[in-house]
Design an enzyme around this catalytic site. Structure first.
Site, short mmCIF file in Angstrom:
data_model
loop_
_atom_site.label_atom_id
_atom_site.label_comp_id
_atom_site.label_asym_id
_atom_site.label_seq_id
_atom_site.Cartn_x
_atom_site.Cartn_y
_atom_site.Cartn_z
N ASP A 324 0.87 -1.17 0.00
CA ASP A 324 0.00 0.00 0.00
C ASP A 324 0.91 1.23 0.00
O ASP A 324 2.08 1.13 0.39
CB ASP A 324 -0.88 -0.03 1.25
CG ASP A 324 -1.68 1.25 1.42
OD1 ASP A 324 -2.32 1.69 0.46
OD2 ASP A 324 -1.60 1.83 2.52
N ASP A 522 -1.79 -0.93 6.06
CA ASP A 522 -2.03 -0.44 7.41
C ASP A 522 -3.48 -0.05 7.66
O ASP A 522 -3.88 0.12 8.82
CB ASP A 522 -1.14 0.78 7.69
CG ASP A 522 -1.56 1.99 6.86
OD1 ASP A 522 -1.69 1.83 5.63
OD2 ASP A 522 -1.75 3.07 7.44
N ASP A 526 -7.22 -1.84 3.43
CA ASP A 526 -6.24 -2.85 3.00
C ASP A 526 -6.61 -4.25 3.49
O ASP A 526 -6.05 -5.24 3.00
CB ASP A 526 -4.84 -2.50 3.54
CG ASP A 526 -4.31 -1.19 2.98
OD1 ASP A 526 -4.52 -0.95 1.78
OD2 ASP A 526 -3.71 -0.42 3.75
#
Length: 626
Positions: A324, A522, A526
């Site tokens: 990410d 995080d 996600d």
């Protein structure tokens, strides 16, 4: 030593003590067997009972509960069989070495569990609640979000929270793996289970006991202890079948040579007992879990927490890693990257003015400018008046001048700024957000902010690529910003403007191309992708509750450099396990062939078989190091 401590120590080292006592009885019996047969016989019986008790109990419970034969019962049968034909010493030696290898394996397990679960001993039981001007000791389960607690120097922090009064250095090694204490000030976050330094703190609780990061770690520890990797599950299934085959062949070796080949009953039984010893899969069974738990323990000490051995196995085979962007590859908050003055101001002066004006702002971009201005050390001044214009910027009175700070559309009504199009396009092309600063004389300058790359991100990506792993970025951010960060980090592939479901689809596509894929994130958005990946990795400090719960692996200190380390450790664990399996199988085959050639005695069979078990355990223990 207190009685309770003595009893606890005895339980912890019981198997080792039993093995040593068994050895003492065995060798004492061997020394006196020609001169004091009765005492020698008694000592042999004691050696069998003391050394074989634990393993016999385990074998009988397995037989009763699971209706399966295991290596424990095979060893018991071999020892009893040896004694039945007069080989008391050989049987006792078998019991002794088997007990010793069992004690060593138990030590390996306890050492691994202790390294991972030592955090549980750090859990505070009570807190000093500060309410209505008074202090009161309460159980941590009674704390609620918003409560204020006092933590004195040298005490463990009992709950996750934010410092409201005081400064101190906090030892966070139990949570994040950081080797040095971290300085904490007002508004900084602290975690339950960490150790306060020299300052007194007033902390506002932000998580109840069961929701604290510390409690989450304990749950992860419990999962790591209980989850068995697929390879170990296969070995244990194989053990049950293999043990039955060994018992069947042993019976045939007792009967066929006696009735068909004309061997004596003593010789046939002796060879059958040697076969029973050397064919037992003790070393094979011990090839995996000690090594796997040692590797998990090693990584836990470095702030990388696996939820089980299966994930370590999967990580070793990862061929692509997807990151990410915001909060993972980047710090997760904007920082000033460019200051471009357009009047007589210097960069420092322009930054000081804009930072002073934005000091009253709560907007993330405004705070980023203020933080950057404060770094210069010059005290900021408050504006005389400031008004926020939602979605555009702020208007303020500062040092006798009217200032407008914000988006391009906020200032372009007042003057023509087309001459700055090239500069603005360049900055925006780099994925940066441009802030315009205008005073009564016109446009005073531009500032650019950007969510910057984590300091270790570029190095981490390079290490992963050196391991032959493809590095991918999946983000919901705009393409320009994503590509700018990806280029700086050295990422191979970029997929931008993705919704959570689209991240899942992209992970599935990567798995089809590369096989095993790791996903690192995080945020709540996600979590679906973390669950879909072969290995989901969550950022422990910055990660959301959902990400932490979904992930298979947690970076407790948000240190991306630990990812290549974990992959290398997983590969090393895989190599050690393969070495153990190959070695144990080779030894079993060699000993069986030697027995059929009638060149192997029972004592040598015992030493060869149990020695190989000890060696594979010691080989697995190497993973506890460095």
């Amino acid at each position: 030593m207190k009685q309770k401590d003595w009893i606890r120590s005895l339980k912890r080292h019981g198997e080792g003590i039993a093995a040593v006592v068994c050895g003492v009885f065995t060798f004492a019996a061997w020394i006196i067997q020609h001169n004091a047969y009765t005492w020698s016989f008694i000592l042999y019986i004691l050696a069998y009972c003391v050394g074989g008790y634990m393993k016999t109990k385990e074998g009988i419970l397995t037989l009763i509960n699971e209706r399966e034969l295991d290596v424990n019962l095979l060893m018991l049968l071999a020892a009893v069989g040896a004694a039945s034909i007069g080989y008391w010493f050989e049987g006792a030696i078998l019991i002794f070495i088997f007990a010793l290898s069992g004690a060593l394996e138990s030590y390996t397990m306890m050492r691994s569990y202790r390294d991972i679960a030592s955090l549980m001993d750090l859990k505070p039981e009570t807190a000093r609640l500060y309410k209505d001007g008074t202090e009161k000791q309460v159980k941590i389960e009674e704390l609620r979000v918003g409560d204020k607690i006092i933590v004195k120097p040298g005490e463990r922090i009992p709950a996750d929270g934010v410092i409201r009064e005081g400064t101190s250095s906090i030892n966070q090694s139990s949570i994040t793996g950081e080797s040095l204490p971290v300085e904490k000030n007002v508004e900084d976050t602290v975690y339950a289970g960490t150790l306060n330094g020299e300052g007194s703190l007033v902390i506002e609780v932000t998580s109840e006991s069961e929701s604290s990061l510390f409690s989450k770690i304990i749950r992860l520890v419990q999962e790591a202890q209980s989850e068995m990797p697929p390879s170990q599950r296969f070995i244990e299934r194989f053990e049950g079948i293999y043990a039955k085959v060994v018992v069947g062949i042993t019976l045939l070796l007792m009967l066929i040579p006696y009735y068909v080949l004309g061997w004596s009953w003593s010789e046939a039984l002796y060879r059958a007992m040697v076969f029973l010893v050397v064919a037992s899969p003790c070393a094979l069974v011990a090839s995996i879990m000690p090594a796997m738990l040692s590797a998990i323990s090693n990584s836990a000490r470095k702030g990388v927490l696996f939820k089980g051995g299966a994930h370590l196995e999967n990580l070793a085979g990862v061929r692509a890693v997807a990151f990410d962007k915001t909060g993972t590859l980047t710090i997760g908050r904007p920082q000033v990257t460019d200051v471009i003055p357009l009047q007589e101001y210097s960069k420092e002066e322009l930054l000081w003015i804009v930072g002073s004006i934005e000091s009253l702002s709560e907007h993330p971009i405004g705070r980023a400018v203020t933080e950057k201005a404060e770094e210069a050390g010059r005290p900021l001044h408050r504006p005389q008046r400031m008004q926020a214009v939602t979605g555009f910027g702020v208007v303020a009175e500062f040092e006798g001048q009217r200032w407008k700070i914000g988006k391009e559309a906020f200032v372009e009504d007042d003057e023509d700024i087309t001459h700055l199009t090239g500069i603005v396009n360049r900055l925006e092309g780099e994925g940066k957000t441009v802030i315009f600063a205008q005073n009564e004389s016109g446009l005073a300058g531009l500032l650019a902010v950007q969510d910057t790359l984590r300091p270790e991100a570029k190095e981490t990506v390079a290490w992963l690529k050196n391991l032959g792993i493809t590095v991918v970025m999946l983000t919901g951010d705009k393409r320009a910003a994503a590509e700018a960060i990806a280029a700086e980090a050295g990422v191979d592939e970029v997929y931008a403007e993705l919704l959570p479901q689209q991240k899942v689809e992209r992970i599935k596509a990567l798995r089809e191309r590369y096989g095993k894929v790791a996903m690192i994130g995080d945020g709540v958005n996600d979590a679906p992708a973390l669950a879909t990946a072969s290995v989901g990795i969550a950022m422990g400090n910055a990660g959301s509750d959902v990400a932490l719960d979904t992930a298979d692996l947690v970076l407790m200190n948000d240190d991306l450099k630990k990812i290549p380390m974990a992959i290398r450790l997983g590969k090393k664990a895989g190599r050690v396990i393969k070495q153990n399996i190959a070695f144990s199988l080779s030894i079993i085959i060699l000993l069986i062939l030697s027995n059929f050639a009638q060149s192997l005695t029972l004592p040598l069979g015992v030493i060869g078989h149990e020695g190989s078990t000890i060696l594979v355990i010691l080989n697995g223990l190497r993973l506890l190091r460095g």
